[in-house]
Design a protein around this motif. Structure first.
Motif, PDB file in Angstrom:
ATOM      1  N   TYR A  77      24.501 -63.785 -11.923  1.00  0.00           N
ATOM      2  CA  TYR A  77      25.524 -63.570 -10.899  1.00  0.00           C
ATOM      3  C   TYR A  77      24.938 -62.795  -9.721  1.00  0.00           C
ATOM      4  CZ  TYR A  77      28.813 -64.834 -14.609  1.00  0.00           C
ATOM      5  OH  TYR A  77      29.484 -65.496 -15.610  1.00  0.00           O
ATOM      6  N   SER A  78      25.397 -63.138  -8.540  1.00  0.00           N
ATOM      7  CA  SER A  78      25.040 -62.386  -7.350  1.00  0.00           C
ATOM      8  C   SER A  78      26.235 -62.411  -6.415  1.00  0.00           C
ATOM      9  CB  SER A  78      23.796 -62.977  -6.675  1.00  0.00           C
ATOM     10  OG  SER A  78      23.342 -62.116  -5.644  1.00  0.00           O
ATOM     11  N   VAL A  79      26.068 -61.894  -5.222  1.00  0.00           N
ATOM     12  CA  VAL A  79      27.142 -61.927  -4.229  1.00  0.00           C
ATOM     13  C   VAL A  79      26.608 -62.563  -2.950  1.00  0.00           C
ATOM     14  CG1 VAL A  79      28.337 -59.914  -5.147  1.00  0.00           C
ATOM     15  CG2 VAL A  79      26.597 -59.612  -3.395  1.00  0.00           C
ATOM     16  N   ALA A  80      27.503 -63.100  -2.160  1.00  0.00           N
ATOM     17  CA  ALA A  80      27.076 -63.777  -0.931  1.00  0.00           C
ATOM     18  C   ALA A  80      28.174 -63.740   0.116  1.00  0.00           C
ATOM     19  CB  ALA A  80      26.692 -65.220  -1.235  1.00  0.00           C
ATOM     20  N   PHE A  81      27.755 -63.917   1.364  1.00  0.00           N
ATOM     21  CA  PHE A  81      28.707 -64.128   2.457  1.00  0.00           C
ATOM     22  C   PHE A  81      28.239 -65.296   3.328  1.00  0.00           C
ATOM     23  CE2 PHE A  81      25.702 -60.816   3.769  1.00  0.00           C
ATOM     24  CZ  PHE A  81      25.186 -61.334   4.950  1.00  0.00           C
ATOM     25  N   ALA A  82      27.072 -65.866   2.977  1.00  0.00           N
ATOM     26  CA  ALA A  82      26.512 -66.976   3.753  1.00  0.00           C
ATOM     27  C   ALA A  82      26.345 -68.219   2.901  1.00  0.00           C
ATOM     28  CB  ALA A  82      25.162 -66.567   4.346  1.00  0.00           C
ATOM     29  N   LYS A  83      26.481 -69.362   3.532  1.00  0.00           N
ATOM     30  CA  LYS A  83      26.280 -70.629   2.845  1.00  0.00           C
ATOM     31  C   LYS A  83      24.812 -70.774   2.439  1.00  0.00           C
ATOM     32  CE  LYS A  83      29.873 -72.729   5.735  1.00  0.00           C
ATOM     33  NZ  LYS A  83      30.162 -73.655   6.857  1.00  0.00           N
ATOM     34  N   ALA A  84      24.583 -71.266   1.241  1.00  0.00           N
ATOM     35  CA  ALA A  84      23.217 -71.473   0.754  1.00  0.00           C
ATOM     36  C   ALA A  84      22.833 -72.932   0.944  1.00  0.00           C
ATOM     37  CB  ALA A  84      23.117 -71.090  -0.719  1.00  0.00           C
ATOM     38  N   PRO A  85      21.849 -73.213   1.794  1.00  0.00           N
ATOM     39  CA  PRO A  85      21.457 -74.603   2.042  1.00  0.00           C
ATOM     40  C   PRO A  85      21.023 -75.350   0.784  1.00  0.00           C
ATOM     41  CG  PRO A  85      20.529 -73.163   3.704  1.00  0.00           C
ATOM     42  CD  PRO A  85      21.111 -72.271   2.645  1.00  0.00           C
ATOM     43  N   GLN A  86      20.550 -74.598  -0.234  1.00  0.00           N
ATOM     44  CA  GLN A  86      20.106 -75.250  -1.466  1.00  0.00           C
ATOM     45  C   GLN A  86      21.261 -75.817  -2.279  1.00  0.00           C
ATOM     46  OE1 GLN A  86      19.645 -72.053  -0.690  1.00  0.00           O
ATOM     47  NE2 GLN A  86      17.479 -71.494  -0.733  1.00  0.00           N
ATOM     48  N   SER A  87      22.456 -75.280  -2.077  1.00  0.00           N
ATOM     49  CA  SER A  87      23.612 -75.708  -2.861  1.00  0.00           C
ATOM     50  C   SER A  87      24.069 -77.104  -2.439  1.00  0.00           C
ATOM     51  CB  SER A  87      24.768 -74.716  -2.695  1.00  0.00           C
ATOM     52  OG  SER A  87      24.404 -73.450  -3.196  1.00  0.00           O
ATOM     53  N   PRO A  88      24.258 -78.004  -3.401  1.00  0.00           N
ATOM     54  CA  PRO A  88      24.679 -79.378  -3.084  1.00  0.00           C
ATOM     55  C   PRO A  88      25.948 -79.444  -2.240  1.00  0.00           C
ATOM     56  CG  PRO A  88      23.990 -79.214  -5.373  1.00  0.00           C
ATOM     57  CD  PRO A  88      24.004 -77.821  -4.839  1.00  0.00           C
ATOM     58  N   GLU A  89      26.873 -78.480  -2.425  1.00  0.00           N
ATOM     59  CA  GLU A  89      28.132 -78.532  -1.688  1.00  0.00           C
ATOM     60  C   GLU A  89      27.955 -78.327  -0.189  1.00  0.00           C
ATOM     61  OE1 GLU A  89      30.862 -75.098  -2.152  1.00  0.00           O
ATOM     62  OE2 GLU A  89      29.287 -74.219  -3.414  1.00  0.00           O
ATOM     63  N   PHE A  90      26.802 -77.763   0.220  1.00  0.00           N
ATOM     64  CA  PHE A  90      26.569 -77.516   1.642  1.00  0.00           C
ATOM     65  C   PHE A  90      25.506 -78.447   2.246  1.00  0.00           C
ATOM     66  CE2 PHE A  90      27.853 -73.126   0.185  1.00  0.00           C
ATOM     67  CZ  PHE A  90      29.132 -73.196   0.716  1.00  0.00           C
ATOM     68  N   ALA A  91      25.085 -79.428   1.482  1.00  0.00           N
ATOM     69  CA  ALA A  91      23.994 -80.305   1.930  1.00  0.00           C
ATOM     70  C   ALA A  91      24.298 -80.998   3.258  1.00  0.00           C
ATOM     71  CB  ALA A  91      23.687 -81.342   0.859  1.00  0.00           C
ATOM     72  N   LYS A  92      25.567 -81.355   3.472  1.00  0.00           N
ATOM     73  CA  LYS A  92      25.939 -82.062   4.700  1.00  0.00           C
ATOM     74  C   LYS A  92      26.824 -81.210   5.610  1.00  0.00           C
ATOM     75  CE  LYS A  92      25.561 -86.622   2.565  1.00  0.00           C
ATOM     76  NZ  LYS A  92      26.261 -87.897   2.245  1.00  0.00           N
ATOM     77  N   ASP A  93      26.897 -79.941   5.323  1.00  0.00           N
ATOM     78  CA  ASP A  93      27.692 -79.027   6.149  1.00  0.00           C
ATOM     79  C   ASP A  93      27.105 -78.947   7.557  1.00  0.00           C
ATOM     80  OD1 ASP A  93      29.700 -76.496   5.975  1.00  0.00           O
ATOM     81  OD2 ASP A  93      27.917 -75.961   7.150  1.00  0.00           O
ATOM     82  N   ASP A  94      27.958 -79.031   8.578  1.00  0.00           N
ATOM     83  CA  ASP A  94      27.492 -79.047   9.969  1.00  0.00           C
ATOM     84  C   ASP A  94      26.677 -77.801  10.307  1.00  0.00           C
ATOM     85  OD1 ASP A  94      28.678 -81.492  10.370  1.00  0.00           O
ATOM     86  OD2 ASP A  94      30.464 -80.686  11.352  1.00  0.00           O
ATOM     87  N   ASP A  95      27.163 -76.632   9.888  1.00  0.00           N
ATOM     88  CA  ASP A  95      26.441 -75.385  10.154  1.00  0.00           C
ATOM     89  C   ASP A  95      25.053 -75.416   9.537  1.00  0.00           C
ATOM     90  OD1 ASP A  95      28.595 -74.363  11.489  1.00  0.00           O
ATOM     91  OD2 ASP A  95      29.154 -72.904   9.961  1.00  0.00           O
ATOM     92  N   VAL A  96      24.989 -75.870   8.303  1.00  0.00           N
ATOM     93  CA  VAL A  96      23.721 -75.882   7.567  1.00  0.00           C
ATOM     94  C   VAL A  96      22.738 -76.877   8.180  1.00  0.00           C
ATOM     95  CG1 VAL A  96      22.635 -76.459   5.357  1.00  0.00           C
ATOM     96  CG2 VAL A  96      24.695 -75.042   5.407  1.00  0.00           C
ATOM     97  N   VAL A  97      23.229 -78.039   8.551  1.00  0.00           N
ATOM     98  CA  VAL A  97      22.362 -79.056   9.162  1.00  0.00           C
ATOM     99  C   VAL A  97      21.752 -78.534  10.458  1.00  0.00           C
ATOM    100  CG1 VAL A  97      22.340 -81.334  10.266  1.00  0.00           C
ATOM    101  CG2 VAL A  97      23.543 -81.023   8.101  1.00  0.00           C
ATOM    102  N   LYS A  98      22.576 -77.921  11.307  1.00  0.00           N
ATOM    103  CA  LYS A  98      22.058 -77.375  12.573  1.00  0.00           C
ATOM    104  C   LYS A  98      21.103 -76.215  12.313  1.00  0.00           C
ATOM    105  CE  LYS A  98      23.340 -75.372  17.059  1.00  0.00           C
ATOM    106  NZ  LYS A  98      21.959 -75.604  17.497  1.00  0.00           N
ATOM    107  N   PHE A  99      21.464 -75.348  11.387  1.00  0.00           N
ATOM    108  CA  PHE A  99      20.616 -74.200  11.053  1.00  0.00           C
ATOM    109  C   PHE A  99      19.228 -74.651  10.613  1.00  0.00           C
ATOM    110  CE2 PHE A  99      19.257 -71.775   7.187  1.00  0.00           C
ATOM    111  CZ  PHE A  99      18.730 -70.669   7.833  1.00  0.00           C
TER     112      PHE A  99
END
Length: 418
Positions: free
Chosen positions: A301-323
């Motif tokens: 377990y850990s804590v976060a406030f930022a999207k992790a690009p490695q996570s499948p759920e964010f693979a096509k996220d607009d923020d992540v793609v641009k980042f």
């Protein structure tokens, strides 16, 4: 005689006028005036602003340190390519970034800060480390140089009375530790906890937050505690002693990447496989958990406030793609970020842009006032339910976190323990 004396007087007057003209020209070149006639602070002109970053670019913490530079360079690299950032005084400026390697050594970070002053940086910020940022905190206050959005959870940096020229970026260590404690206390099950913590303000902050959160929870007991020094090269002895307690939960308040990996490996070697709580800055799936064999444990377990690009759920996220595109193009950072600090410093860049947009004068005073006037800002890459709020005295720019559980590739938000 009179002619000579008159000539000398005329030449003297011309010479004085020349000196005065050169002096005024020099003043205009080094400190322009704002719209109200206020002289500009060092490091800012009508067309540019210079930021300094001292952070570990070599040594054991070079991985996350490199990310602190990469994210903010990626953000402002993209903005500069678009023409620059619009400031509150109506001018558009390019953002220049100067980096300095402190190798996680407080003496080097102090020396770097002194060099920044000589280099006329407008503000210092985003750098990693509690001891390294503390090393020049008082000097920054004395010289009225902003030291902002620093990557340390030490609450002193967000206390306006103690630190008038500072502001932290990431949640206070107590907040992270408290989030772990609340999750565990609400689990309903009986758990024995072993704690290993860094013997400094970093480790003490995490532990105090955790203990405050489990206070009064009859289902949680701390059965063993050990500490280590940030300069240690092994914690095998501490792990062996903690394993002997039979704890089913291990809270490893550790900031050193190689030691975290070694700790994951050592516990497996001696047959101790508890659930783990790891701080956000040593929870990288690719750089720490994978080489540490984290999948062998029932839960990380850990804590976060930022999207992790490695996570499948964010693979096509607009923020992540641009980042990821900005990171590659403007920071020369190839592949997936190995540490969350890359995302954090990108968020820091977006937060700085918000402050720049509120600055009505090209001064450090105006900047600090603007920086402390940001509320409810959903910066790129921030998880739903978190936001930037710099208006709360005693809290960093980001104070809210979500507890997450490792799923073998990345993290998913954990609503309960188990």
């Amino acid at each position: 005689m009179n002619v000579r004396k008159g000539t000398r007087g005329l030449l003297g007057a011309v010479a004085m006028a020349s000196v005065l003209a050169l002096s005024l020209t020099g003043c205009r070149g080094s400190a322009q005036s704002g719209s109200g006639g206020t002289a500009a602070s060092p490091g800012i002109t009508d067309t540019s602003i210079t930021l300094g970053i001292t952070t570990p670019l070599s040594g054991a913490t070079a991985g996350p340190g490199t990310c602190t530079v990469a994210g903010v360079k990626a953000y402002f690299g993209a903005k500069n390519a678009e023409g620059g950032v619009k400031f509150g005084d109506g001018k558009t400026r390019k953002v220049d970034i100067k980096t300095y390697d402190d190798a996680y050594d407080p003496q080097k970070s102090l020396s770097n800060f002194q060099q920044m002053v000589s280099d006329n940086v407008f503000a210092e910020g985003v750098g990693l480390g509690t001891p390294t940022n503390r090393a020049f905190r008082e000097a920054a206050i004395s010289q009225k140089v902003p030291q902002v959005l620093v990557m340390t959870g030490d609450p002193i940096f967000s206390d306006q009375k103690q630190s008038p020229w500072q502001l932290g970026l990431v949640p206070a260590y107590q907040n992270e530790g408290g989030a772990f404690g609340k999750l565990l206390a609400s689990s309903g099950g009986t758990h024995k906890v072993a704690i290993l913590s860094q013997n400094d303000d970093y480790g003490k902050g995490y532990v105090s937050g955790f203990k405050d959160a489990i206070k009064g929870a009859s289902n949680i007991s701390v059965v063993g505690e050990q500490t280590y020094e940030a300069t240690d090269t092994s914690v095998d002895a501490q792990i062996t002693q903690l394993a002997a307690t039979g704890a089913d939960v291990f809270f490893n308040a550790m900031s050193i990447t190689p030691l975290t990996i070694a700790t994951l490996q050592k516990a497996q070697q001696i047959g101790w496989k508890p659930s783990w709580f790891l701080p956000s800055n040593t929870s990288s799936p690719t750089a720490i958990l994978a080489p540490g064999g984290a999948s062998a444990y029932p839960g990380i377990y850990s804590v976060a406030f930022a999207k992790a690009p490695q996570s499948p759920e964010f693979a096509k996220d607009d923020d992540v793609v641009k980042f990821l595109s900005d990171l590659k193009q403007y920071a020369n950072y190839q592949g997936m970020p190995a540490f969350p600090h890359c995302m954090w410093s990108y968020i820091a860049g977006a937060t700085l842009e918000q402050a720049f947009g509120k600055m009505t004068e090209p001064t450090r005073d105006s900047f600090m006032k603007a920086l402390r006037d940001i509320k409810g800002f959903n910066a790129p890459l921030m998880l739903k339910g978190t936001a930037v709020d710099t208006t709360m005295d005693g809290q960093p720019a980001i104070s809210s976190v979500l507890v997450q559980k490792y799923n073998g590739k990345g993290y998913a938000t954990a609503s309960n323990f188990g």
